[in-house]
Design a protein around this motif. Sequence first.
Motif, PDB file in Angstrom:
ATOM      1  N   GLU A 171       0.692  -1.526   0.260  1.00  0.00           N
ATOM      2  CA  GLU A 171       0.407   0.335  -0.106  1.00  0.00           C
ATOM      3  C   GLU A 171       0.861   1.452  -0.199  1.00  0.00           C
ATOM      4  OE1 GLU A 171      -3.020   1.278  -0.578  1.00  0.00           O
ATOM      5  OE2 GLU A 171      -2.914  -1.012  -1.458  1.00  0.00           O
ATOM      6  N   GLY A 231       5.029   2.864  -0.678  1.00  0.00           N
ATOM      7  CA  GLY A 231       6.296   2.594  -0.957  1.00  0.00           C
ATOM      8  C   GLY A 231       7.270   3.952  -1.348  1.00  0.00           C
ATOM      9  N   PHE A 291      12.405  12.133  -4.443  1.00  0.00           N
ATOM     10  CA  PHE A 291      11.577  13.737  -5.189  1.00  0.00           C
ATOM     11  C   PHE A 291      13.382  14.511  -5.536  1.00  0.00           C
ATOM     12  CE2 PHE A 291      11.736  17.792  -3.911  1.00  0.00           C
ATOM     13  CZ  PHE A 291      10.541  18.548  -4.465  1.00  0.00           C
ATOM     14  N   LYS A 311       2.564  14.432   3.537  1.00  0.00           N
ATOM     15  CA  LYS A 311       2.228  13.199   3.654  1.00  0.00           C
ATOM     16  C   LYS A 311       0.708  13.567   3.184  1.00  0.00           C
ATOM     17  CE  LYS A 311       2.069   8.097   4.417  1.00  0.00           C
ATOM     18  NZ  LYS A 311       2.685   7.466   5.214  1.00  0.00           N
ATOM     19  N   PHE A 362       0.158  15.129   0.218  1.00  0.00           N
ATOM     20  CA  PHE A 362       0.518  14.246  -1.028  1.00  0.00           C
ATOM     21  C   PHE A 362      -1.065  13.626  -0.761  1.00  0.00           C
ATOM     22  CE2 PHE A 362       1.065  10.199  -2.567  1.00  0.00           C
ATOM     23  CZ  PHE A 362       1.821  10.251  -3.676  1.00  0.00           C
ATOM     24  N   GLU A 363      -1.586  12.930  -0.251  1.00  0.00           N
ATOM     25  CA  GLU A 363      -2.819  11.969  -0.444  1.00  0.00           C
ATOM     26  C   GLU A 363      -4.000  12.655  -0.636  1.00  0.00           C
ATOM     27  OE1 GLU A 363      -1.559   8.979   3.757  1.00  0.00           O
ATOM     28  OE2 GLU A 363      -2.976  11.294   4.253  1.00  0.00           O
ATOM     29  N   ARG A 372       5.339  16.900  -7.528  1.00  0.00           N
ATOM     30  CA  ARG A 372       5.140  17.058  -6.198  1.00  0.00           C
ATOM     31  C   ARG A 372       6.625  18.161  -6.292  1.00  0.00           C
ATOM     32  NH1 ARG A 372       7.115  12.048  -3.099  1.00  0.00           N
ATOM     33  NH2 ARG A 372       8.429  11.737  -5.057  1.00  0.00           N
ATOM     34  N   VAL A 373       5.930  19.390  -6.040  1.00  0.00           N
ATOM     35  CA  VAL A 373       7.763  20.160  -6.081  1.00  0.00           C
ATOM     36  C   VAL A 373       8.023  20.578  -4.345  1.00  0.00           C
ATOM     37  CG1 VAL A 373       7.496  20.514  -8.037  1.00  0.00           C
ATOM     38  CG2 VAL A 373       6.309  21.878  -6.613  1.00  0.00           C
ATOM     39  N   GLY A 374       7.043  19.890  -3.156  1.00  0.00           N
ATOM     40  CA  GLY A 374       7.772  20.746  -2.194  1.00  0.00           C
ATOM     41  C   GLY A 374       7.533  19.984  -1.427  1.00  0.00           C
ATOM     42  N   LEU A 375       9.395  19.332  -0.664  1.00  0.00           N
ATOM     43  CA  LEU A 375      10.033  18.438  -0.349  1.00  0.00           C
ATOM     44  C   LEU A 375       8.967  17.386   0.049  1.00  0.00           C
ATOM     45  CD1 LEU A 375      13.088  18.310  -0.404  1.00  0.00           C
ATOM     46  CD2 LEU A 375      13.707  19.165   1.812  1.00  0.00           C
ATOM     47  N   PRO A 376       9.669  16.311   0.532  1.00  0.00           N
ATOM     48  CA  PRO A 376       8.533  15.296   0.927  1.00  0.00           C
ATOM     49  C   PRO A 376       9.170  15.019   2.367  1.00  0.00           C
ATOM     50  CG  PRO A 376       9.226  14.428  -1.042  1.00  0.00           C
ATOM     51  CD  PRO A 376       9.833  15.873  -0.817  1.00  0.00           C
ATOM     52  N   TYR A 392       8.170  13.332   4.184  1.00  0.00           N
ATOM     53  CA  TYR A 392       7.546  11.402   4.852  1.00  0.00           C
ATOM     54  C   TYR A 392       8.713  10.721   3.642  1.00  0.00           C
ATOM     55  CZ  TYR A 392       5.446  13.107   0.126  1.00  0.00           C
ATOM     56  OH  TYR A 392       4.326  13.156  -1.215  1.00  0.00           O
ATOM     57  N   GLU A 393       9.185   8.999   4.453  1.00  0.00           N
ATOM     58  CA  GLU A 393       9.787   8.796   3.540  1.00  0.00           C
ATOM     59  C   GLU A 393       8.612   7.909   2.613  1.00  0.00           C
ATOM     60  OE1 GLU A 393      13.086   8.513   2.645  1.00  0.00           O
ATOM     61  OE2 GLU A 393      12.387  10.184   3.543  1.00  0.00           O
ATOM     62  N   GLU A 394       7.620   7.246   3.021  1.00  0.00           N
ATOM     63  CA  GLU A 394       6.636   6.536   2.037  1.00  0.00           C
ATOM     64  C   GLU A 394       5.699   7.130   1.689  1.00  0.00           C
ATOM     65  OE1 GLU A 394       6.482   2.479   3.537  1.00  0.00           O
ATOM     66  OE2 GLU A 394       8.724   2.002   2.962  1.00  0.00           O
ATOM     67  N   GLY A 395       5.076   6.500   1.091  1.00  0.00           N
ATOM     68  CA  GLY A 395       3.960   7.565   0.601  1.00  0.00           C
ATOM     69  C   GLY A 395       3.036   6.954  -0.351  1.00  0.00           C
ATOM     70  N   PRO A 396       1.166   6.440  -0.065  1.00  0.00           N
ATOM     71  CA  PRO A 396       0.265   5.195  -0.981  1.00  0.00           C
ATOM     72  C   PRO A 396       0.685   5.469  -2.237  1.00  0.00           C
ATOM     73  CG  PRO A 396      -0.468   7.957   0.061  1.00  0.00           C
ATOM     74  CD  PRO A 396       1.465   7.575   0.102  1.00  0.00           C
ATOM     75  N   ILE A 397       1.061   4.622  -2.520  1.00  0.00           N
ATOM     76  CA  ILE A 397       1.182   4.342  -3.670  1.00  0.00           C
ATOM     77  C   ILE A 397       0.766   3.268  -3.641  1.00  0.00           C
ATOM     78  CG2 ILE A 397       2.888   6.379  -4.354  1.00  0.00           C
ATOM     79  CD1 ILE A 397       5.450   3.714  -4.328  1.00  0.00           C
TER      80      ILE A 397
END
Lengths: 344, 344
Positions: A272, A274, A281, B247, B250-251, B265-269, B271-276
């Motif tokens: 779910e 990754g 980035f 995050k 992004f969600e 995305r252009v804002g420095l994330p 978070y390390e993991e995101g919903p993909i």
Amino acid sequence: MRATVIYGAGDVRVETVPDPKLVEPTDVVLRVVRSCICGSDLWPYADMKPSEHGRRIGHEFLGVVEETGADVTTLKKGDLAVAPFVWSDNTCEFCREGLQTSCLHGGGWGAKGVDGGQGEAVRVPQADGTLVKLPDTEDAGLLASFLTLSDVFSTGHHAAVKARVRPGQNVTVIGDGAVGLCAVLAAKRLGADRIVLMGRHRARTDLGREFGATDVVAERGEEGIEKVRELTNGRGTHAVLECVGTKAAFEMGVGVVRAGGEVSRVGLPQYEEGPIGVGVFRRNVTVTGGVAPARHYIPELLPDVLDGKYQPGKVFDRTIDVEGVPDGYRAMAAREALKVLIEP
Amino acid sequence: MRATVIYGAGDVRVETVPDPKLVEPTDVVLRVVRSCICGSDLWPYADMKPSEHGRRIGHEFLGVVEETGADVTTLKKGDLAVAPFVWSDNTCEFCREGLQTSCLHGGGWGAKGVDGGQGEAVRVPQADGTLVKLPDTEDAGLLASFLTLSDVFSTGHHAAVKARVRPGQNVTVIGDGAVGLCAVLAAKRLGADRIVLMGRHRARTDLGREFGATDVVAERGEEGIEKVRELTNGRGTHAVLECVGTKAAFEMGVGVVRAGGEVSRVGLPQYEEGPIGVGVFRRNVTVTGGVAPARHYIPELLPDVLDGKYQPGKVFDRTIDVEGVPDGYRAMAAREALKVLIEP
């Protein structure tokens, strides 16, 4: 007719079910000439909860039109036609954009009163939108290659298209299953220069080389990433076609992609979340791909398959009849067979 | 000279530091005419661990050339020039592809003996590759807009370019900070039809409307997603420009994007993991964007800024001198100011 029903993990049966009949005037009844088992069928085969009534299964098939609904205009009785792995009207706003997998009036095979593909016949909804007429042939090799348009070759092509593979580029293909091998073929067809195939099954990677892979990397994880980077002057490849679907495969994809490149996924993600944080980035890595709109690609791919220039049908290494389907699942799950062709 | 040094969270000081001098023959010494504080400077201002020696900070500036190294050919003393937010040789394989942020011989401002931008002068490495000459002007509005090419407008443009914004498309911009507002302007410039700005600060969203936003959605999370879907016939927008970096943002992006569309995305994330997972995959959603190669975009954007057609400099709502920088950080962190301009 006889058709395949899955009742749970490891429990695939061939049963007598009602013959398909026209329901809507846009339907066609197709007698299946070739069908097959997909790597994605192995997910429910591995983990489906037991079900009392089971469900039909199979989503790759081609066949001969037996009956046409009153509103069907592009097909007539006796036509040979191939079905993409979802059905669609081919006229809605998504279909017009080439995203038939998001058709507003489409759906999947084997769901909600629609037959699955691993049987003797199928009622095809939205037949004008769904089916693509094929030239008549009884050539077994050609029929096998036509069948790959239904899913596996179109899916490999989708991976390559979404990754913007173009002449002169370096590409990594992750996975030596049938989709991975078809992705190699698709990358070659789009002009990729160097194609690194990550896989460890010799018979499969040999076919990968025949399809256009210039390098094979058997290592996985950090070791595999290191190998691909060594082959590419430390940079990684412009495109990565991720044809497995596990998180480990995606992580390898992120590890071997070049800055500014694409990781294109066509294996159904078994995760779910990754890793898409700062590392992705900062290097402007794009994560793309998804469920392939095979219907969109078939007209483009068909001529190259028809003239024998590309022979994706070589991914089939075992042929069975419909009664042999349960054993076909077993053989694919055990990796005895790469991809199993069904001649009902 | 006087320059800004950050020592830890909330601890920004202006100090007397050595005047910059030419080190390499490819260097230029630039007297800073305009500089500013970036939303991304607020991350270390929020959470940097205390440091005994501190580090220089600031990465957006333009100024007048004071000295040129022997190998510099495109700039001479007295020229006005703008610096992108990273320096680069503009000749390596990545630079030639327009990805100067991955330059093989480039780097960041304020790191490893390189000055930061929030001071009176800067030694610019790889000056021919890094700087873009500007037409001479003392027009305050024009100078402010030129300064946005350094980062904030180029970054908004990058979001729109990576999302393939083109005429007739619907776009959602997440975030009403300076980058978000510049992303609205960039989307408008590329011909977007409908531009939905997700933000809740009235003064900012008003400027967003001036820049081209057709709709403003103040709600967040599920409620915000629902609102954007209501505005787009349930579909979501083709492009989503995510200009925050959290995050949650992004969600929301994944929630409001149309099938087949891009979340850029252009804002420095943060978070390390995101919903993909499967939800993104089934809809063929692409996740793209990254650190903007401003150097690549400046020549394209400059003419439209020069003729006044686009005035991204309007994002500056407070002006300070170099001694006022610590208070400038405070004001931006407290959201008293949208973006603070520095006239050293």
